[in-house]
Design an enzyme around this catalytic site. Structure first.
Site, short mmCIF file in Angstrom:
data_model
loop_
_atom_site.label_atom_id
_atom_site.label_comp_id
_atom_site.label_asym_id
_atom_site.label_seq_id
_atom_site.Cartn_x
_atom_site.Cartn_y
_atom_site.Cartn_z
CG ASP A 30 -2.06 0.97 1.10
OD1 ASP A 30 -3.22 0.50 0.97
OD2 ASP A 30 -1.82 2.19 1.11
CG ASN A 85 -11.92 -0.85 4.14
OD1 ASN A 85 -12.31 -1.29 5.23
ND2 ASN A 85 -10.77 -0.22 4.00
N GLY A 91 -15.41 3.02 4.01
CA GLY A 91 -14.29 3.84 3.57
C GLY A 91 -13.62 3.34 2.31
CG HIS A 98 -8.54 -3.04 -2.33
ND1 HIS A 98 -9.46 -2.35 -3.08
CD2 HIS A 98 -8.41 -2.36 -1.19
CE1 HIS A 98 -9.88 -1.30 -2.42
NE2 HIS A 98 -9.25 -1.27 -1.25
CG LEU A 99 -7.55 -9.58 1.86
CD1 LEU A 99 -8.80 -9.42 2.72
CD2 LEU A 99 -7.25 -11.07 1.66
P1 5GP Z 1 -9.76 1.34 0.36
O1 5GP Z 1 -9.84 2.65 1.11
O2 5GP Z 1 -10.47 1.43 -0.96
O3 5GP Z 1 -10.14 0.14 1.17
O4 5GP Z 1 -8.21 1.12 0.09
C1 5GP Z 1 -7.55 1.67 -1.00
C2 5GP Z 1 -6.09 1.60 -0.67
O5 5GP Z 1 -5.36 1.84 -1.86
C3 5GP Z 1 -5.64 2.64 0.34
O6 5GP Z 1 -5.09 2.01 1.49
C4 5GP Z 1 -4.63 3.48 -0.42
O7 5GP Z 1 -3.53 3.90 0.38
C5 5GP Z 1 -4.21 2.53 -1.53
N1 5GP Z 1 -3.75 3.22 -2.72
C6 5GP Z 1 -4.36 4.27 -3.34
N2 5GP Z 1 -3.65 4.65 -4.41
C7 5GP Z 1 -2.57 3.81 -4.47
C8 5GP Z 1 -1.46 3.72 -5.36
O8 5GP Z 1 -1.32 4.48 -6.33
N3 5GP Z 1 -0.54 2.74 -5.11
C9 5GP Z 1 -0.67 1.88 -4.05
N4 5GP Z 1 0.29 0.98 -3.89
N5 5GP Z 1 -1.70 1.96 -3.19
C10 5GP Z 1 -2.64 2.92 -3.40
#
Ligand code: 5GP
Ligand code: ZN
Length: 112
Positions: A30, A85, A91, A98-99
């Site tokens: 992440d 999520n 959130g 994604h896990l």
């Molecule tokens: P969500 O909030 O949808 O459960 O998680 C999305 C995750 O994707 C977040 O933890 C965020 O930090 C991660 N994320 C967003 N953009 C990028 C990116 O460009 N590269 C990586 N490696 N992670 C990302």
């Protein structure tokens, strides 16, 4: 070209910090880690949420198994958390399922 960020990781149009991969799943760090280990494990197939992923049991099993493999490789012997999520209240910000694999520190429950 897809405008889904994680599909662009799967195609390697963009290159994340990959930690592991199978035919069906990709695991990468992440960009904004919330724990010493914070890895996202995604199905290579585009589906928006964990709920939609349930229609593809092979991918569900592969994502969960790969998260376990990464947890072992990262030495998370004291435990870890796996989280999907799903939707706005949880959130979710990226709508390619994604896990989250989080570990390397003690975590509180319930989450915020
Ligand atoms: P969500 O909030 O949808 O459960 O998680 C999305 C995750 O994707 C977040 O933890 C965020 O930090 C991660 N994320 C967003 N953009 C990028 C990116 O460009 N590269 C990586 N490696 N992670 C990302
Ligand atoms: Zn996608």
């Amino acid at each position: 070209m897809t405008d889904c960020l994680f599909c662009r990781f799967v195609s390697r149009d963009l290159e994340p910090a990959v930690v592991a991969e199978t035919d069906l799943s990709l695991a990468f760090r992440d960009i904004n880690p919330q724990a010493p280990t914070h890895v996202l494990v995604i199905p290579k197939r585009h589906v928006a949420t964990g709920r939609e992923l349930a229609a593809y049991p092979l991918e569900v099993a592969d994502v969960v198994a790969l998260a376990g493999t990464v947890a072992e490789a990262e030495g998370l012997v004291d435990g870890y958390r796996m989280v999907f999520n799903t939707g706005g209240d949880a959130g979710q910000t990226v709508f390619h399922a994604h896990l989250h694999l989080l570990g390397g520190r003690a975590m509180t429950w319930p989450p915020g």
